[in-house]
Design a protein around this motif. Structure first.
Motif, PDB file in Angstrom:
ATOM      1  N   GLN A 129       0.860  -1.192   0.000  1.00 10.32           N
ATOM      2  CA  GLN A 129       0.000   0.000   0.000  1.00 10.32           C
ATOM      3  C   GLN A 129       0.892   1.237   0.000  1.00 10.32           C
ATOM      4  N   ILE A 130       1.842   1.245  -0.929  1.00 11.97           N
ATOM      5  CA  ILE A 130       2.843   2.306  -0.931  1.00 11.97           C
ATOM      6  C   ILE A 130       2.228   3.689  -1.098  1.00 11.97           C
ATOM      7  N   LEU A 131       1.111   3.786  -1.810  1.00 10.78           N
ATOM      8  CA  LEU A 131       0.515   5.093  -2.057  1.00 10.78           C
ATOM      9  C   LEU A 131       0.001   5.746  -0.774  1.00 10.78           C
ATOM     10  N   TRP A 132      -0.262   4.933   0.252  1.00  9.35           N
ATOM     11  CA  TRP A 132      -0.812   5.471   1.491  1.00  9.35           C
ATOM     12  C   TRP A 132       0.245   5.617   2.584  1.00  9.35           C
ATOM     13  N   VAL A 133       1.501   5.499   2.234  1.00 12.74           N
ATOM     14  CA  VAL A 133       2.568   5.728   3.205  1.00 12.74           C
ATOM     15  C   VAL A 133       2.570   7.196   3.621  1.00 12.74           C
ATOM     16  N   ASN A 134       2.761   7.444   4.919  1.00 21.02           N
ATOM     17  CA  ASN A 134       2.864   8.826   5.396  1.00 21.02           C
ATOM     18  C   ASN A 134       4.266   9.092   5.926  1.00 21.02           C
ATOM     19  N   SER A 217       7.699   6.875 -12.394  1.00 25.85           N
ATOM     20  CA  SER A 217       6.713   6.678 -13.458  1.00 25.85           C
ATOM     21  C   SER A 217       5.537   5.835 -12.982  1.00 25.85           C
ATOM     22  N   GLY A 218       5.804   4.825 -12.173  1.00 26.84           N
ATOM     23  CA  GLY A 218       4.717   3.990 -11.669  1.00 26.84           C
ATOM     24  C   GLY A 218       3.758   4.759 -10.784  1.00 26.84           C
ATOM     25  N   LEU A 219       4.283   5.604  -9.913  1.00 30.45           N
ATOM     26  CA  LEU A 219       3.425   6.384  -9.025  1.00 30.45           C
ATOM     27  C   LEU A 219       2.597   7.410  -9.801  1.00 30.45           C
ATOM     28  N   VAL A 220       3.226   8.084 -10.748  1.00 31.03           N
ATOM     29  CA  VAL A 220       2.487   9.076 -11.544  1.00 31.03           C
ATOM     30  C   VAL A 220       1.394   8.395 -12.359  1.00 31.03           C
ATOM     31  N   LEU A 221       1.715   7.279 -12.992  1.00 31.88           N
ATOM     32  CA  LEU A 221       0.715   6.568 -13.787  1.00 31.88           C
ATOM     33  C   LEU A 221      -0.423   6.031 -12.921  1.00 31.88           C
ATOM     34  N   SER A 222      -0.099   5.632 -11.697  1.00 27.18           N
ATOM     35  CA  SER A 222      -1.162   5.119 -10.825  1.00 27.18           C
ATOM     36  C   SER A 222      -2.182   6.201 -10.490  1.00 27.18           C
ATOM     37  N   LEU A 225      -4.091   6.946 -14.044  1.00 24.24           N
ATOM     38  CA  LEU A 225      -4.924   5.847 -14.530  1.00 24.24           C
ATOM     39  C   LEU A 225      -5.795   5.221 -13.448  1.00 24.24           C
ATOM     40  N   ASP A 226      -5.610   5.655 -12.199  1.00 23.84           N
ATOM     41  CA  ASP A 226      -6.361   5.102 -11.067  1.00 23.84           C
ATOM     42  C   ASP A 226      -6.202   3.584 -10.989  1.00 23.84           C
ATOM     43  N   LEU A 227      -4.945   3.151 -11.010  1.00 24.28           N
ATOM     44  CA  LEU A 227      -4.615   1.733 -10.938  1.00 24.28           C
ATOM     45  C   LEU A 227      -3.696   1.493  -9.734  1.00 24.28           C
ATOM     46  N   GLY A 230       1.547  -0.366  -6.559  1.00 24.41           N
ATOM     47  CA  GLY A 230       2.583  -1.384  -6.474  1.00 24.41           C
ATOM     48  C   GLY A 230       2.756  -2.158  -7.761  1.00 24.41           C
ATOM     49  N   ALA A 231       1.631  -2.608  -8.330  1.00 30.76           N
ATOM     50  CA  ALA A 231       1.689  -3.387  -9.568  1.00 30.76           C
ATOM     51  C   ALA A 231       2.248  -2.560 -10.718  1.00 30.76           C
ATOM     52  N   LEU A 232       1.845  -1.288 -10.805  1.00 30.62           N
ATOM     53  CA  LEU A 232       2.351  -0.436 -11.881  1.00 30.62           C
ATOM     54  C   LEU A 232       3.844  -0.167 -11.731  1.00 30.62           C
ATOM     55  N   ILE A 233       4.287   0.016 -10.507  1.00 27.42           N
ATOM     56  CA  ILE A 233       5.727   0.259 -10.296  1.00 27.42           C
ATOM     57  C   ILE A 233       6.528  -0.964 -10.726  1.00 27.42           C
ATOM     58  N   VAL A 234       6.045  -2.160 -10.404  1.00 26.51           N
ATOM     59  CA  VAL A 234       6.739  -3.384 -10.824  1.00 26.51           C
ATOM     60  C   VAL A 234       6.892  -3.412 -12.338  1.00 26.51           C
ATOM     61  N   TRP A 235       5.804  -3.104 -13.049  1.00 24.26           N
ATOM     62  CA  TRP A 235       5.858  -3.130 -14.516  1.00 24.26           C
ATOM     63  C   TRP A 235       6.748  -2.024 -15.072  1.00 24.26           C
TER      64      TRP A 235
END
Length: 256
Positions: A129-134, A217-222, A225-227, A230-235
């Motif tokens: 849940q990297i996007l919700w890290v504070n 790039s993964g965080l910006v795309l997430s 694209l509202d995806l 974690g999965a986007l960063i891996v790709w």
């Protein structure tokens, strides 16, 4: 402030978490490849996640000291076990690492089987849940990363087997709860794979560039694209690594 600017501020803690993870995982990943124990990160990360699940079954604060300690103890015990198996049966160490991973993963499934929120918790530990890290969550990992980077800078490839496993266990413990098991593996292995034919300092520099670019790039795309982040960063890490490898030096031809 624009909505886009606000979104970028939202992902800033997540990006900083990624930088902290990369600071330790890039040099550790290079040693993992050199030592030929590629799946150790998956095994140790899964064992740390198992420690979190065991501690969480006692209704403890998921971000509290007790859970952190449980994850660390589990990872260190796993590292000690792998140190012993490598001494005892070195010819099948990679297979033993795989068995330990599947045992830890299966134990995690069994422990959350009767928990109504167990599946969600397990998914969080795997995909992260990297996007919700504070920012508050970054303090202890930052201190741990500084210590680990210092140890690696001093000892480098001279770390003995036990020392390497213990440092590795501590690094993974700090990162698995921030970014999840999948991103731990990707952060360790993917950049190092991309630069394995680069020479000298260029290898480390391009590995870090690959990692930083993949996270950014993964965080910006997430957000766009509202995806799942974690999965986007891996790709993104994997695709960028392919580009870095493709434009880099080629391996020397093997003699016939």
């Amino acid at each position: 402030m624009t909505s886009g600017g606000f979104d970028l501020l939202i992902v800033l803690p997540a990006f900083l978490a990624g930088l902290l993870v990369l600071a330790t995982h890039i040099p550790l990943g290079a040693q993992v490849l050199k030592r030929g124990i590629v799946f150790i990160d998956l095994a140790i990360a899964q064992i740390a996640a198992l420690g979190v699940i065991i501690a969480g079954s006692g209704s403890l604060d998921p971000h509290g000291w007790a859970v952190q300690l449980a994850a660390g103890v589990a990872a260190v015990l796993g590292a000690l076990l792998l140190t012993w198996t490598e001494k005892r049966w070195p010819e099948v160490q990679e297979a033993q690492i795989g068995v330990l991973f599947i045992l830890a993963a299966s134990a995690s499934l069994l422990l959350v089987a009767h928990n109504p929120h167990g599946g969600e918790h397990l998914q969080d530990l795997l995909a992260g849940q990297i996007l919700w890290v504070n920012y508050n969550q970054l303090l202890m990992p930052a201190l741990g990363s500084a210590v680990i980077v210092a140890v690696l800078a001093v000892f480098g490839d001279r770390l003995p087997r036990l020392g390497f496993y213990l440092v590795f266990a501590l690094a993974v413990t700090a990162s698995v709860q921030l970014i999840g098991v999948y991103l731990v593996f990707a952060s360790l292995i993917v950049p190092s794979l991309a630069v394995r034919h680069y020479a000298g300092r260029r290898r480390l520099a391009f590995a870090y560039l690959t990692g930083v670019g993949g996270y950014a790039s993964g965080l910006v795309l997430s957000i766009l694209l509202d995806l799942p982040s974690g999965a986007l960063i891996v790709w993104c890490l994997a695709l960028l690594a392919m580009v870095v490898y493709a434009v880099g030096p080629k391996p020397a031809a093997q003699p016939a």
